[in-house]
Design an enzyme around this catalytic site. Structure first.
Site, PDB file in Angstrom:
ATOM      1  N   GLY A  69      -4.397  -5.391   6.273  1.00 61.05           N
ATOM      2  CA  GLY A  69      -5.668  -4.494   6.836  1.00 61.05           C
ATOM      3  C   GLY A  69      -6.635  -4.779   7.880  1.00 61.05           C
ATOM      4  O   GLY A  69      -7.069  -4.269   8.609  1.00 61.05           O
TER       5      GLY A  69
ATOM      6  N   THR B   6       0.872  -1.143  -0.011  1.00 59.28           N
ATOM      7  CA  THR B   6      -0.197   0.079   0.022  1.00 59.28           C
ATOM      8  C   THR B   6       0.952   1.166   0.205  1.00 59.28           C
ATOM      9  O   THR B   6       2.187   1.247   0.426  1.00 59.28           O
ATOM     10  CB  THR B   6      -0.865  -0.011   1.319  1.00 59.28           C
ATOM     11  OG1 THR B   6      -1.623  -1.121   1.340  1.00 59.28           O
ATOM     12  CG2 THR B   6      -1.678   1.254   1.407  1.00 59.28           C
TER      13      THR B   6
ATOM     14  N   ARG C 140     -13.631  -8.063  -1.344  1.00 54.68           N
ATOM     15  CA  ARG C 140     -13.094  -7.817   0.033  1.00 54.68           C
ATOM     16  C   ARG C 140     -12.346  -6.357  -0.187  1.00 54.68           C
ATOM     17  O   ARG C 140     -11.798  -5.858  -0.964  1.00 54.68           O
ATOM     18  CB  ARG C 140     -11.745  -8.807  -0.006  1.00 54.68           C
ATOM     19  CG  ARG C 140     -10.852  -8.457   1.171  1.00 54.68           C
ATOM     20  CD  ARG C 140      -9.646  -7.627   1.104  1.00 54.68           C
ATOM     21  NE  ARG C 140      -8.568  -7.737   2.207  1.00 54.68           N
ATOM     22  CZ  ARG C 140      -7.655  -6.835   2.232  1.00 54.68           C
ATOM     23  NH1 ARG C 140      -7.439  -5.868   1.376  1.00 54.68           N
ATOM     24  NH2 ARG C 140      -6.946  -6.791   3.248  1.00 54.68           N
TER      25      ARG C 140
ATOM     26  N   GLY D  51       0.288  -2.871   5.278  1.00 50.49           N
ATOM     27  CA  GLY D  51       0.342  -3.967   5.771  1.00 50.49           C
ATOM     28  C   GLY D  51      -1.028  -4.740   6.031  1.00 50.49           C
ATOM     29  O   GLY D  51      -1.946  -4.255   5.499  1.00 50.49           O
TER      30      GLY D  51
ATOM     31  N   GLY E 127     -10.128  -3.685   2.366  1.00 51.63           N
ATOM     32  CA  GLY E 127      -9.146  -3.749   3.262  1.00 51.63           C
ATOM     33  C   GLY E 127      -9.277  -2.372   4.299  1.00 51.63           C
ATOM     34  O   GLY E 127     -10.346  -1.753   4.373  1.00 51.63           O
TER      35      GLY E 127
HETATM   36  N1  GLY Z   1      -3.357  -2.457   4.136  1.00 57.44           N
HETATM   37  C1  GLY Z   1      -3.709  -2.663   2.912  1.00 57.44           C
HETATM   38  C2  GLY Z   1      -4.793  -3.938   2.717  1.00 57.44           C
HETATM   39  O1  GLY Z   1      -4.625  -4.609   3.556  1.00 57.44           O
HETATM   40  O2  GLY Z   1      -5.716  -3.933   1.963  1.00 57.44           O
END
Ligand code: GLY
Length: 341
Positions: free
Chosen positions: A245, A191, A219, A243, A221
């Protein structure tokens, strides 16, 4: 006849004016200046410089950091965000992003949007042009197209090949023939998060991602969740995360980090305390035998006065920062030593 209230008001105003004149001070004091700082995840090293230069040139701090993250969104080589981001289980790239603008106390967000390479700009358009904060899926895409964004294929040949390898190795009993090559199957919860404070002390934050590689379609995050993927309060500071989410959403990590700074904690203490809370909220199936999480995650914190830090569970991660000393990578503070390879 002037009323008693008019009289009192004019007397107070005259007293304030004469006091100000005596001390040669303006009646309305300008807010204190701070030093501009742009803070990001390590993949934002190019972006923090672009954003910093724009801020010093007078740009709005949210516009500046969005142009910083646009570099990664449009870079097909960054497989964690925008064009070239790793797709979902069906081979479709679905993107998440959110932003907050401290001075105007506004926010915008998009989730699981397809076909638009710069979801950070769509999130800002939601903020600027609607009475909503979050649009997802087909509705988010239709809004983007109506706003003039161009649709494009976000699946590059490289990410399509990675997806095929992942499919081929998914299950030894499925219909896909396993490859014999040794190419490692990529996986990312990468990210880009970027936060900035300008010389007026105005603050903004943005996070954008292609999310968890090979995710179930639909999905979403932490990145598009205001208070998880990023958060800013113009009186305190900004924070964001990269990281896993799913771990962050449960602790509203960006909001929690800003709240720790509101209580007076330094940014590096705030990110460590957020990581501690996250570990305490981790379900047993995700803990290693030593009780520590089997994943990693980072938090980034920028205070209104320009102090900054980033924290990671396991030692070894870096973050990007740009101020009057230039753009550079620095080391995250960590809760645990580096994992053995
Ligand atoms: N931090 C990005 C995600 O988990 O989608």
């Amino acid at each position: 006849m002037p009323t008693r209230r008019d009289f009192l008001a004019s007397t107070v105003a005259a007293a304030a004016l004469s006091s100000a004149q005596r001390h040669h001070a303006p009646v309305a004091l300008a807010p204190p200046l701070t030093r501009p700082v742009v803070l990001a995840s390590a993949n934002g090293l190019r972006g923090v410089k672009v954003a910093y230069d724009r801020i010093v040139g007078g740009a709005d701090c949210l516009d500046a950091i969005i142009s910083g993250v646009n570099i990664q969104e449009l870079d097909a080589e960054d497989q964690s965000v925008g064009l070239g981001g790793l797709p979902n289980a069906e081979g479709v790239v679905q993107l998440d992003a959110s932003c907050m603008h401290g001075p105007s106390k506004r926010a915008g967000s998009v989730g699981a949007i397809e076909g638009i390479a710069t979801p950070s700009l769509v999130a800002k358009a939601v903020m600027d042009y609607t009475d909503h904060i979050m649009l997802v899926g087909e509705g988010a895409k239709r809004f983007a197209l109506a706003m003039g964004f161009k649709e494009q294929n976000l699946l590059t040949e490289k990410t399509r090949q990675d997806w095929l390898r992942w499919k081929a190795r998914l299950n030894k009993d499925d219909a896909w023939l396993d490859h014999n090559d040794d190419v490692a199957i990529k996986f990312t919860t990468g990210t880009i998060n970027m936060n900035a404070v300008d010389a007026r002390g105005d603050i903004s934050s943005v996070t954008t991602t292609s999310g968890m590689a090979w995710k179930i379609p639909g999905r979403i995050g932490d990145s598009p969740v205001i208070g998880a993927g990023q958060y800013c309060d113009n009186t305190v500071g900004a924070a964001g995360s990269t990281g896993r989410g799913e771990a962050n959403i449960k602790v509203c990590g960006a909001f929690l980090t800003v709240e720790f700074m509101r209580q007076g904690l330094a940014p590096e203490v705030a990110v460590l305390k957020t990581l501690e809370r996250l570990v305490a909220m981790t379900e047993p199936r995700l803990l290693r035998p030593d009780g520590r999480p089997n994943f990693d995650i980072q938090f980034y914190a920028l205070a209104k006065d320009g102090r900054y830090a980033a924290g990671t569970l396991y030692d070894g991660a870096q973050f990007a920062v740009c101020d009057d000393r230039g753009a550079r990578l620095e080391k995250c503070v960590s809760l645990y030593p580096r994992l053995p390879r």
